[in-house]
Design an enzyme around this catalytic site. Structure first.
Site, PDB file in Angstrom:
ATOM      1  N   VAL A 128       0.858  -1.183   0.000  1.00  0.00           N
ATOM      2  CA  VAL A 128       0.000   0.000   0.000  1.00  0.00           C
ATOM      3  C   VAL A 128       0.894   1.233   0.000  1.00  0.00           C
ATOM      4  O   VAL A 128       1.747   1.383   0.870  1.00  0.00           O
ATOM      5  CB  VAL A 128      -0.942   0.018   1.221  1.00  0.00           C
ATOM      6  CG1 VAL A 128      -1.806   1.262   1.207  1.00  0.00           C
ATOM      7  CG2 VAL A 128      -1.805  -1.241   1.245  1.00  0.00           C
ATOM      8  N   GLU A 129       0.695   2.079  -0.990  1.00  0.00           N
ATOM      9  CA  GLU A 129       1.470   3.315  -1.127  1.00  0.00           C
ATOM     10  C   GLU A 129       0.524   4.497  -0.975  1.00  0.00           C
ATOM     11  O   GLU A 129      -0.551   4.521  -1.551  1.00  0.00           O
ATOM     12  CB  GLU A 129       2.125   3.350  -2.513  1.00  0.00           C
ATOM     13  CG  GLU A 129       2.931   4.583  -2.800  1.00  0.00           C
ATOM     14  CD  GLU A 129       3.532   4.587  -4.207  1.00  0.00           C
ATOM     15  OE1 GLU A 129       4.246   5.543  -4.533  1.00  0.00           O
ATOM     16  OE2 GLU A 129       3.269   3.638  -4.990  1.00  0.00           O
TER      17      GLU A 129
END
Length: 141
Positions: A128-129
């Site tokens: 997850v960015e």
């Protein structure tokens, strides 16, 4: 040449080991809204944000049709935030979420330009960015 062009992304699907943990992570850490839909007894789950959503499938009980090789933890997602990325980093740290890339904000390039990014993993191991945009330089990149 194709006779059409894609305009936007409506939703993606994540396959989860444990739906409640996934729902908790995305609602408490990212502020998404949990939704249910479908007929009684066959309710489906989704996480809504902006004009998009993430549909959730329980591993081993996926809805058809589905991707050929579904498995929890195979996603790589990038979310844009209006909040300063440094405050996202601080929030993740205070929540006990492990931040990747040495626990720092890093520079990246996304679909629309230069980004400042923070990386972590959700409960299934999906990458997850969270990104905020860097000020645009004068002239070309």
């Amino acid at each position: 040449m194709t006779s059409f062009a894609v305009k936007a992304l409506d939703h993606v699907v994540l396959t989860c080991r444990h739906l409640p943990k996934t729902i908790d992570f995305y609602t408490t850490r990212l502020g998404m809204k949990h939704q249910t839909f479908g007929p009684p007894g066959q309710e489906r789950h989704a996480l809504a944000f902006g004009s998009q959503k993430i549909n959730l499938h329980q591993a081993g009980a996926e809805f058809e049709p589905k991707a050929r090789s579904v498995q929890p933890g195979s996603g790589d997602l990038c979310f844009i935030t209006d909040h300063p990325v440094d405050s996202v980093l601080a929030s993740l740290n205070s929540s006990g979420v492990e931040v990747l890339e040495g626990g720092k904000v890093v520079d990246r390039t996304g679909a629309v330009g230069k980004l400042r990014s923070v990386y972590c993993r959700d409960p299934d191991g999906n990458l997850v960015e969270y990104v905020g945009f860097k000020p645009l330089p004068l002239g070309p990149y």
